[in-house]
Design a protein around this motif. Structure first.
Motif, PDB file in Angstrom:
ATOM      1  N   ALA A 102      44.749   7.670  54.443  1.00  0.00           N
ATOM      2  CA  ALA A 102      44.688   9.127  54.053  1.00  0.00           C
ATOM      3  C   ALA A 102      42.739   9.052  54.241  1.00  0.00           C
ATOM      4  CB  ALA A 102      45.084   9.626  52.877  1.00  0.00           C
ATOM      5  N   ASP A 103      42.258   8.066  54.305  1.00  0.00           N
ATOM      6  CA  ASP A 103      40.376   8.090  54.576  1.00  0.00           C
ATOM      7  C   ASP A 103      40.361   8.508  55.853  1.00  0.00           C
ATOM      8  OD1 ASP A 103      40.603   9.252  52.097  1.00  0.00           O
ATOM      9  OD2 ASP A 103      39.232   7.197  51.163  1.00  0.00           O
TER      10      ASP A 103
ATOM     11  N   THR B 238      48.990  -1.583  57.570  1.00  0.00           N
ATOM     12  CA  THR B 238      48.137  -0.612  59.159  1.00  0.00           C
ATOM     13  C   THR B 238      48.296  -1.784  60.014  1.00  0.00           C
ATOM     14  OG1 THR B 238      46.087  -1.796  58.372  1.00  0.00           O
ATOM     15  CG2 THR B 238      46.516   0.212  57.937  1.00  0.00           C
ATOM     16  N   SER B 239      48.664  -0.954  60.917  1.00  0.00           N
ATOM     17  CA  SER B 239      48.347  -1.795  62.855  1.00  0.00           C
ATOM     18  C   SER B 239      46.894  -2.369  63.310  1.00  0.00           C
ATOM     19  CB  SER B 239      49.514  -0.831  63.614  1.00  0.00           C
ATOM     20  OG  SER B 239      48.624   0.116  63.550  1.00  0.00           O
TER      21      SER B 239
ATOM     22  N   PRO C 288      54.300   0.252  67.449  1.00  0.00           N
ATOM     23  CA  PRO C 288      54.691   1.225  66.307  1.00  0.00           C
ATOM     24  C   PRO C 288      55.201  -0.942  65.434  1.00  0.00           C
ATOM     25  CG  PRO C 288      56.254   2.118  67.393  1.00  0.00           C
ATOM     26  CD  PRO C 288      55.321   1.279  68.629  1.00  0.00           C
ATOM     27  N   MET C 289      54.603  -0.883  64.618  1.00  0.00           N
ATOM     28  CA  MET C 289      54.845  -1.875  63.606  1.00  0.00           C
ATOM     29  C   MET C 289      55.854  -1.639  62.686  1.00  0.00           C
ATOM     30  SD  MET C 289      51.268  -4.032  63.340  1.00  0.00           S
ATOM     31  CE  MET C 289      51.385  -5.270  63.152  1.00  0.00           C
TER      32      MET C 289
ATOM     33  N   ASP D 157      51.779   9.738  61.635  1.00  0.00           N
ATOM     34  CA  ASP D 157      52.086   8.171  61.072  1.00  0.00           C
ATOM     35  C   ASP D 157      50.971   7.659  60.325  1.00  0.00           C
ATOM     36  OD1 ASP D 157      53.526   5.795  59.229  1.00  0.00           O
ATOM     37  OD2 ASP D 157      55.147   6.006  61.214  1.00  0.00           O
ATOM     38  N   PRO D 158      50.505   6.661  59.203  1.00  0.00           N
ATOM     39  CA  PRO D 158      49.625   6.385  58.231  1.00  0.00           C
ATOM     40  C   PRO D 158      50.064   5.010  59.469  1.00  0.00           C
ATOM     41  CG  PRO D 158      51.012   6.928  56.924  1.00  0.00           C
ATOM     42  CD  PRO D 158      51.611   7.149  57.805  1.00  0.00           C
ATOM     43  N   ASP D 159      51.066   4.671  59.621  1.00  0.00           N
ATOM     44  CA  ASP D 159      50.785   3.055  60.286  1.00  0.00           C
ATOM     45  C   ASP D 159      50.862   2.509  61.502  1.00  0.00           C
ATOM     46  OD1 ASP D 159      51.989   1.755  57.850  1.00  0.00           O
ATOM     47  OD2 ASP D 159      54.434   1.939  58.980  1.00  0.00           O
TER      48      ASP D 159
END
Length: 512
Positions: free
Chosen positions: A200-201, A339-340, A294-295, A261-263
């Motif tokens: 989010a940051d 995270t990716s 995408p992961m 999407d955070p990912d």
């Protein structure tokens, strides 16, 4: 009410001299310390927050955690407490401006190199906080302080840690639609009440980068509802549409930073800053930036307490004087999650520069594909590293490591949480057994075009007293080398949901 506090008033022992800024959450004063010959920035929250015991407990806890941070790009917290049913926090003061003031100062475009300098400094501070388990939750230009000294580069500080989560987690404030972060920079998961982590940051810093480059917020709308809808549904705007002079590659950078999407976002704020710098170096060649595949999602992980504590302080730099210029709703604290891997766009030279690691250069020279070329860059799969001693406490890069040098790294949680690299300074081979005192799930010899050795993996758990949630299942993997160029080093790796998960997801692509 906080408004009754006026210059000359003594509050919590401090003598208030003038108001630096004010807002709905409280007021920031320039205050004279009760005993020392100095002035601090004293933030006093509105009286409505101080009467709730849960808010008090959370606020004090978050302030204590923030006070443990020691980084040149992070505000320094001195003290906190409750006075007359009002929560207060004392921070170092510096007379500068914030980035929001800079954007609105004269109407002219901000030079891109200055915008990149600001984002890079803020990213370093945020990544240090994330490694310590702290989430800011309200990254925006107004929370980035700038300090100028003649003949020196402009200093950048991220401020206002330690309050937002304390307030957000209180039952008094978790009502439907309550949004503490400034809407213009809020990640979609914040707006819908979803799980929030350090990504989010990253999103908010991407919004900030966009604004610094264009002098406009990414989703300018006339109502709060419209802004929220845009964050949730609209595609991230292209900076080049607002400022055609920018290189086209920067569009891909901000688009990834502000992915829904955070990912799909960058693994860290530092990775975002690196990509932005590289976009300008690339001269606008947007083909150099590759979006990641995408992961798969994974549940939130908790870092090993000892290693996380070691990553709080960045090396080679000294503590700084920090200030609050205006009232800003600050931060939160949360464990990191997956995270990716960052697809780097930096046109790096073939040879790394391990000399920037000082007395610990020999470790980086042994494992150049794994470790970052300097303490402020990222290594394999986003590793962010610092040199540590035998107690896993951060040391200066130039400090003599003694018989054994150590570099500790924080991973991207997909699957690696932490890596500890230990190397004999005299380059004698390490022959000690792997996984001493543990039962191996797997243990085998390995050989690849780059070398050979032994790898073993076992089950472990996070520390029971981990404040973010101890005693969680986790994998442990250790690596030993046979080839002389690195047989004096050993790797200890924590992460994954289990030993086999860590081995299956990390080892097959390990860079050796």
């Amino acid at each position: 009410m906080t408004e009754s506090l006026t210059p000359g008033t003594v509050f919590a022992g401090y003598t208030l001299e003038r108001v630096l800024g004010a807002g709905g959450m409280g007021t920031v004063f320039l205050a004279r310390h009760p005993r020392l010959p100095r002035r601090d920035a004293l933030k006093v929250l509105s009286g409505s927050f101080g009467g709730d015991e849960e808010i008090r407990a959370r606020f004090i806890r978050e302030a204590e955690l923030t006070a443990e941070l020691d980084h040149p790009n992070v505000v320094t917290v001195y003290d906190r407490g409750v006075e007359r049913d009002r929560l207060w926090i004392a921070m170092q003061f510096i007379d500068g401006i914030d980035a929001a003031e800079l954007i609105g100062s004269d109407g002219s475009d901000l030079p891109p190199e200055r915008a990149l300098h600001i984002v890079t400094g803020a990213a370093r501070g945020l990544d240090a906080a994330h490694r310590a388990g702290l989430l800011h939750r309200d990254v925006k230009p107004a929370n980035i302080l700038l300090e100028s000294h003649p003949g020196e580069p402009e200093r950048v500080y991220i401020t206002d840690f330690g309050i937002a989560k304390a307030l957000a987690q209180s039952t008094a404030l978790t009502t439907v639609g309550s949004v503490l972060a400034t809407l213009a920079y809020s990640a979609p998961e914040q707006l819908v009440g979803g799980a929030v982590d350090h990504r989010a940051d990253v999103y908010a810093l991407g919004c900030t980068l966009y604004e610094l480059l264009t002098r406009a917020k990414p989703f300018p709308r006339t109502t709060a509802a419209a802004v929220m809808y845009a964050h949730l549904r609209d595609s991230p705007p292209h900076p080049t549409s607002a400022n055609p002079a920018l290189p086209s590659a920067i569009d891909s950078v901000t688009a990834r930073a502000m992915a829904k999407d955070p990912d799909d976002r960058f693994a860290s704020c530092g990775a975002l800053a690196d990509a932005a710098v590289a976009a300008f170096r690339a001269g606008g060649d947007e083909q150099t930036f590759v979006m990641p595949r995408p992961m798969r999602r994974r549940r939130e992980r908790f870092a090993v307490a000892g290693l996380v504590a070691a990553l709080v302080v960045a090396v080679v730099v000294t503590s700084v004087v920090v200030a609050n210029r205006s009232e800003r709703p600050p931060t939160a604290r949360t464990p990191g999650s997956a995270t990716s891997t960052v697809a780097s766009v930096i046109a790096t030279e073939p040879a790394k520069n391990p000399r920037s690691w000082g007395a610990h250069s020999f470790i980086v020279q042994a494992l150049p594909e794994l470790l970052p070329p300097d303490p402020f860059s990222s290594g394999y799969q986003g590793l962010r590293c610092v040199p540590v001693d035998e107690d896993v406490k951060v040391v200066d890069v130039d400090q003599d490591p003694g018989e054994v040098g150590r570099i500790s790294c924080r991973g991207n949680s997909d699957p690696v949480e932490n890596v500890l690299v230990s190397c004999n300074a005299n380059r004698t081979p390490i022959r000690a057994a792997l996984l001493i005192g543990r039962t191996a799930v797997g243990d085998r010899r390995w050989e690849s075009p780059r070398g050979r050795g032994r790898v073993a993996w076992a089950e472990t758990r996070t520390e029971p007293n981990d404040p973010d949630g101890g005693d969680q299942p986790q994998g442990l993997l250790e690596v030993q080398f046979d080839d002389p160029v690195k047989n004096f080093c050993r790797l200890t790796i924590y992460g994954g949901d289990s030993a086999q998960d860590l081995y299956d997801r990390w080892w097959p692509t390990a860079p050796f």
